[in-house]
Design a protein around this motif. Structure first.
Motif, mmCIF file in Angstrom:
data_model
loop_
_atom_site.group_PDB
_atom_site.id
_atom_site.type_symbol
_atom_site.label_atom_id
_atom_site.label_comp_id
_atom_site.label_asym_id
_atom_site.label_seq_id
_atom_site.Cartn_x
_atom_site.Cartn_y
_atom_site.Cartn_z
ATOM 1 N N GLU A 175 0.834 -1.196 0.000
ATOM 2 C CA GLU A 175 0.000 0.000 0.000
ATOM 3 C C GLU A 175 0.875 1.255 0.000
ATOM 4 O O GLU A 175 2.109 1.175 -0.014
ATOM 5 C CB GLU A 175 -0.928 -0.027 1.221
ATOM 6 N N SER A 176 0.247 2.415 0.007
ATOM 7 C CA SER A 176 0.972 3.685 -0.036
ATOM 8 C C SER A 176 0.567 4.573 1.135
ATOM 9 O O SER A 176 -0.058 5.626 0.951
ATOM 10 C CB SER A 176 0.713 4.408 -1.368
ATOM 11 N N PRO A 177 0.938 4.173 2.364
ATOM 12 C CA PRO A 177 0.574 4.969 3.539
ATOM 13 C C PRO A 177 1.385 6.257 3.601
ATOM 14 O O PRO A 177 2.462 6.367 3.014
ATOM 15 C CB PRO A 177 0.915 4.035 4.699
ATOM 16 N N ALA A 178 0.878 7.224 4.348
ATOM 17 C CA ALA A 178 1.546 8.522 4.436
ATOM 18 C C ALA A 178 2.778 8.476 5.323
ATOM 19 O O ALA A 178 3.792 9.110 5.038
ATOM 20 C CB ALA A 178 0.570 9.566 4.966
ATOM 21 N N GLY A 179 2.734 7.727 6.408
ATOM 22 C CA GLY A 179 3.866 7.670 7.314
ATOM 23 C C GLY A 179 3.963 8.908 8.185
ATOM 24 O O GLY A 179 3.109 9.791 8.165
ATOM 25 N N GLY A 180 5.050 8.984 8.934
ATOM 26 C CA GLY A 180 5.227 10.070 9.888
ATOM 27 C C GLY A 180 5.965 11.271 9.358
ATOM 28 O O GLY A 180 6.286 12.172 10.130
ATOM 29 N N GLY A 181 6.278 11.279 8.073
ATOM 30 C CA GLY A 181 6.912 12.443 7.482
ATOM 31 C C GLY A 181 8.311 12.207 6.951
ATOM 32 O O GLY A 181 8.802 12.978 6.123
ATOM 33 N N GLY A 182 8.986 11.142 7.415
ATOM 34 C CA GLY A 182 10.345 10.900 6.948
ATOM 35 C C GLY A 182 10.421 10.107 5.659
ATOM 36 O O GLY A 182 11.415 10.190 4.926
ATOM 37 N N PHE A 183 9.381 9.329 5.347
ATOM 38 C CA PHE A 183 9.392 8.453 4.179
ATOM 39 C C PHE A 183 9.294 9.265 2.896
ATOM 40 O O PHE A 183 8.335 10.009 2.688
ATOM 41 C CB PHE A 183 8.238 7.463 4.291
ATOM 42 N N LEU A 184 10.285 9.066 2.003
ATOM 43 C CA LEU A 184 10.344 9.813 0.743
ATOM 44 C C LEU A 184 9.938 8.982 -0.463
ATOM 45 O O LEU A 184 9.965 9.494 -1.589
ATOM 46 C CB LEU A 184 11.766 10.357 0.530
ATOM 47 N N GLY A 185 9.569 7.715 -0.250
ATOM 48 C CA GLY A 185 9.139 6.882 -1.362
ATOM 49 C C GLY A 185 10.093 5.733 -1.642
ATOM 50 O O GLY A 185 11.117 5.561 -0.984
ATOM 51 N N HIS A 186 9.721 4.937 -2.633
ATOM 52 C CA HIS A 186 10.503 3.774 -3.026
ATOM 53 C C HIS A 186 11.472 4.106 -4.163
ATOM 54 O O HIS A 186 11.203 5.000 -4.977
ATOM 55 C CB HIS A 186 9.583 2.646 -3.481
ATOM 56 N N VAL A 187 12.563 3.357 -4.203
ATOM 57 C CA VAL A 187 13.487 3.385 -5.335
ATOM 58 C C VAL A 187 13.692 1.952 -5.800
ATOM 59 O O VAL A 187 13.450 0.997 -5.049
ATOM 60 C CB VAL A 187 14.840 4.019 -4.961
ATOM 61 N N THR A 188 14.117 1.787 -7.020
ATOM 62 C CA THR A 188 14.442 0.458 -7.520
ATOM 63 C C THR A 188 15.850 0.076 -7.076
ATOM 64 O O THR A 188 16.649 0.926 -6.665
ATOM 65 C CB THR A 188 14.378 0.417 -9.053
ATOM 66 N N LEU A 189 16.161 -1.204 -7.195
ATOM 67 C CA LEU A 189 17.506 -1.655 -6.872
ATOM 68 C C LEU A 189 18.523 -0.969 -7.777
ATOM 69 O O LEU A 189 19.603 -0.561 -7.318
ATOM 70 C CB LEU A 189 17.593 -3.176 -7.025
ATOM 71 N N GLU A 190 18.183 -0.817 -9.043
ATOM 72 C CA GLU A 190 19.102 -0.166 -9.984
ATOM 73 C C GLU A 190 19.380 1.283 -9.572
ATOM 74 O O GLU A 190 20.515 1.760 -9.645
ATOM 75 C CB GLU A 190 18.521 -0.206 -11.403
ATOM 76 N N GLN A 191 18.354 1.991 -9.156
ATOM 77 C CA GLN A 191 18.544 3.364 -8.689
ATOM 78 C C GLN A 191 19.421 3.406 -7.446
ATOM 79 O O GLN A 191 20.295 4.267 -7.308
ATOM 80 C CB GLN A 191 17.191 4.012 -8.407
ATOM 81 N N ALA A 192 19.182 2.471 -6.539
ATOM 82 C CA ALA A 192 19.982 2.426 -5.313
ATOM 83 C C ALA A 192 21.448 2.137 -5.623
ATOM 84 O O ALA A 192 22.349 2.760 -5.049
ATOM 85 C CB ALA A 192 19.417 1.361 -4.368
ATOM 86 N N LEU A 193 21.693 1.212 -6.536
ATOM 87 C CA LEU A 193 23.071 0.882 -6.889
ATOM 88 C C LEU A 193 23.798 2.085 -7.484
ATOM 89 O O LEU A 193 25.025 2.200 -7.353
ATOM 90 C CB LEU A 193 23.107 -0.294 -7.866
ATOM 91 N N GLY A 194 23.057 2.981 -8.105
ATOM 92 C CA GLY A 194 23.662 4.192 -8.645
ATOM 93 C C GLY A 194 24.194 5.120 -7.569
ATOM 94 O O GLY A 194 25.013 6.010 -7.856
ATOM 95 N N GLU A 195 23.752 4.935 -6.314
ATOM 96 C CA GLU A 195 24.220 5.760 -5.197
ATOM 97 C C GLU A 195 25.213 5.025 -4.310
ATOM 98 O O GLU A 195 25.706 5.599 -3.329
ATOM 99 C CB GLU A 195 23.021 6.221 -4.364
ATOM 100 N N LEU A 196 25.510 3.771 -4.647
ATOM 101 C CA LEU A 196 26.421 2.964 -3.851
ATOM 102 C C LEU A 196 27.854 3.463 -4.009
ATOM 103 O O LEU A 196 28.360 3.575 -5.132
ATOM 104 C CB LEU A 196 26.323 1.496 -4.283
ATOM 105 N N ARG A 197 28.496 3.761 -2.895
ATOM 106 C CA ARG A 197 29.878 4.230 -2.915
ATOM 107 C C ARG A 197 30.834 3.201 -2.289
ATOM 108 O O ARG A 197 31.970 3.075 -2.725
ATOM 109 C CB ARG A 197 30.000 5.562 -2.152
ATOM 110 N N VAL A 198 30.358 2.504 -1.264
ATOM 111 C CA VAL A 198 31.181 1.516 -0.574
ATOM 112 C C VAL A 198 30.391 0.224 -0.458
ATOM 113 O O VAL A 198 29.377 0.182 0.259
ATOM 114 C CB VAL A 198 31.610 2.001 0.831
#
Length: 234
Positions: free
Chosen positions: A209-232
């Motif tokens: 589902e797509s709950p609002a949360g407490g304000g810190g949640f910025l949404g989902h990313v794909t694994l490929e997007q996450a790997l693009g930010e991997l530094r270590v």
């Protein structure tokens, strides 16, 4: 850059880290990993042992193992009572409880999870299920005694140990073992956590589902997007 939590479905122990991030209230993102098909060679760069949870920190470093991730979150939540300064008695108490939850409470369910993932001869399956049921019952009895009259695992306010407990304790229903009502103090803690907005949010996230949360949640990313930010890498 906000951190990214890689959480596993269904019913992953990453649930606790998700609750912890909600309690922390700082920006974070999520990456959904369907188990086991999501454990790809690409994900191995995040966690070489192909497990969730995993965390990509704000600095782009991959971190795995629940206790390590919860302690990483705790370090940013000392002002909120989620963690404690290293060297203090409360720090030691938190890590003692996290260690017990990880090595005893979590591992009590290991035989039952093995049955989910492996087909065994009927006699072996019955023996392993019985052993798992006994281990889960013993862990609940131990926790019942440890809780005493405390409202939360560490006392009169919640900590990240409670978040971790919330993700593991629900497995009694998943595996149909142990009636938690036989352990009223454990049941009371479980019920209190189920009513917590962060726990409600985490359940909704797992359901897709797509709950609002407490304000810190910025949404989902794909694994490929996450790997693009991997530094270590892990």
């Amino acid at each position: 850059m906000s951190p990214i939590l890689f959480y596993g479905v269904p019913s992953g122990c990453s649930f606790g880290a998700l609750v912890a991030l909600e309690w922390l209230g700082r920006p974070y993102r999520l990456c959904r990993i369907a188990m086991p098909e999501g454990f790809t060679e690409a994900f191995r760069r995040i966690n070489p042992v192909l497990e969730t949870p995993a965390l990509l920190t704000a600095e782009g470093a991959a971190l795995s193992e629940s206790v390590a991730i919860l302690n990483h979150i705790a370090a940013s939540g000392i002002d909120r009572g989620l963690g404690f300064a290293q060297g203090t008695r409360d720090f030691d108490r938190l890590n003692r409880m996290l260690a017990w939850l990880n090595t005893t409470f979590f591992n009590a369910f290991a035989p039952l999870w093995h049955l989910v993932d492996h087909a065994l001869p009927e006699a072996d399956e019955a023996a392993l299920r019985g052993y798992g049921r006994d281990q889960v019952a013993l862990a609940h009895a131990q926790l019942e005694a440890m809780l005493g009259e405390r409202e939360w695992l560490l006392g009169d306010r919640r900590s990240l140990a409670d978040a971790y407990f919330a993700g593991i304790a629900r497995w009694t229903k998943y595996h149909d073992v142990v009636d938690r009502k036989d352990h009223p103090r454990v049941q009371r803690l479980f019920d209190r956590l189920q009513a917590d907005p962060a726990v409600v949010f985490a359940h909704a996230i797992e359901r897709g589902e797509s709950p609002a949360g407490g304000g810190g949640f910025l949404g989902h990313v794909t694994l490929e997007q996450a790997l693009g930010e991997l530094r270590v890498e892990a």
